[in-house]
Scaffold this active site. Structure first.
Site, PDB file in Angstrom:
ATOM      1  N   CYS A  13      -6.484  -3.127  -7.604  1.00  0.00           N
ATOM      2  CA  CYS A  13      -7.435  -4.050  -9.116  1.00  0.00           C
ATOM      3  C   CYS A  13      -6.983  -3.236  -9.973  1.00  0.00           C
ATOM      4  O   CYS A  13      -5.731  -2.355 -10.331  1.00  0.00           O
ATOM      5  CB  CYS A  13      -8.476  -2.450  -8.609  1.00  0.00           C
ATOM      6  SG  CYS A  13      -8.321  -1.128  -8.271  1.00  0.00           S
ATOM      7  N   HIS A  36       0.852  -1.107  -0.091  1.00  0.00           N
ATOM      8  CA  HIS A  36       0.017   0.405   0.134  1.00  0.00           C
ATOM      9  C   HIS A  36       1.083   1.297  -0.024  1.00  0.00           C
ATOM     10  O   HIS A  36       0.406   1.861  -1.042  1.00  0.00           O
ATOM     11  CB  HIS A  36      -0.821   0.099   0.913  1.00  0.00           C
ATOM     12  CG  HIS A  36      -2.123   0.997   1.323  1.00  0.00           C
ATOM     13  ND1 HIS A  36      -3.395   1.368   1.278  1.00  0.00           N
ATOM     14  CD2 HIS A  36      -1.226   2.320   1.995  1.00  0.00           C
ATOM     15  CE1 HIS A  36      -3.443   1.831   1.280  1.00  0.00           C
ATOM     16  NE2 HIS A  36      -2.757   3.390   1.578  1.00  0.00           N
ATOM     17  N   GLU A  37       2.092   1.490   0.706  1.00  0.00           N
ATOM     18  CA  GLU A  37       2.804   2.122   1.020  1.00  0.00           C
ATOM     19  C   GLU A  37       3.475   2.653   0.013  1.00  0.00           C
ATOM     20  O   GLU A  37       3.735   4.309  -0.946  1.00  0.00           O
ATOM     21  CB  GLU A  37       3.320   2.762   2.224  1.00  0.00           C
ATOM     22  CG  GLU A  37       2.986   2.232   3.603  1.00  0.00           C
ATOM     23  CD  GLU A  37       2.022   3.851   3.490  1.00  0.00           C
ATOM     24  OE1 GLU A  37       1.629   4.441   3.318  1.00  0.00           O
ATOM     25  OE2 GLU A  37       0.851   3.666   4.679  1.00  0.00           O
TER      26      GLU A  37
HETATM   27 ZN   LIG Z   1      -2.665   5.101   2.074  1.00  0.00          ZN
HETATM   28 ZN   LIG Z   2      -7.707  -0.047  -6.955  1.00  0.00          ZN
END
Ligand SMILES: [Zn+2]
Ligand SMILES: [Zn+2]
Length: 182
Positions: A165, A130-131
């Site tokens: 995604c 994520h980061e």
């Molecule tokens: Zn974030």
């Molecule tokens: Zn996404």
């Protein structure tokens, strides 16, 4: 070895992070799905004392990013990993923080630890992914299963997948191309 590929420095900051070697291996394997050949190198760094808040018992995430910007090692991206809890102004805590379109990111495992090793490892891979997404210019995603969806709690982390995604994967590739062209 990532010939011409992306080099990511994984920087253990402060006390030893459990299962770091396994995290390093899993990250490389996972990120290769999206970023092509990836090499994840292990570094160690002290936690800067000035980043610690006595009152909160936490470290200021942004100050750790500043420290990470001094890590050389010829890396395209540098991700700090720490056992210490992190905060940002106005928030009780953060799982991590990153410089959007920048080089540095940091993740705390403090709130990701679990007796279930598999669950712990998968949480760490998700939060680092994520980061890193932020460092390639990605914002938060509305798709709750996408790794770029925002996590308020560790339950949110467990709910989302480690994967991007389609829309985020595309944006990630564009960010990667910008990064490797430099
Ligand atoms: Zn974030
Ligand atoms: Zn996404």
């Amino acid at each position: 070895m990532a010939e011409g590929g992306l080099v990511i420095g994984l920087v253990e900051m402060g006390p030893r992070v459990p299962e770091l070697e396994e995290i390093r291996r899993r990250l490389a394997r996972h990120l290769e799905k999206y970023l092509g050949p990836v090499e994840v190198r292990h570094f160690r760094e002290d936690l800067p004392e000035y980043a610690y808040s006595e009152i909160r018992g936490q470290y200021l995430a942004r100050a750790l990013l500043d420290r990470l910007s001094k890590v050389d090692g010829d890396c395209h991206r540098v991700v700090g990993l720490t056992r210490e809890d992190l905060y940002a102004p106005g928030l009780n805590f953060v799982f991590g923080q990153a410089r959007v379109n920048g080089r540095e990111a940091v993740v705390s495992v403090a709130r990701l630890l679990d007796e279930d090793r598999e669950r712990y490892l998968s949480r760490v891979v998700k939060e680092v992914t994520h980061e890193l997404g932020h460092t390639f210019g990605l914002g938060h995603c509305d798709d709750p299963s996408c790794v770029m969806s925002f996590s308020n709690t560790v339950l949110d982390v467990d709910r989302k997948s480690p994967d991007f995604c389609d829309r985020c994967a595309l944006a990630l590739r564009e960010g990667l191309n910008r990064c490797l062209r430099r």
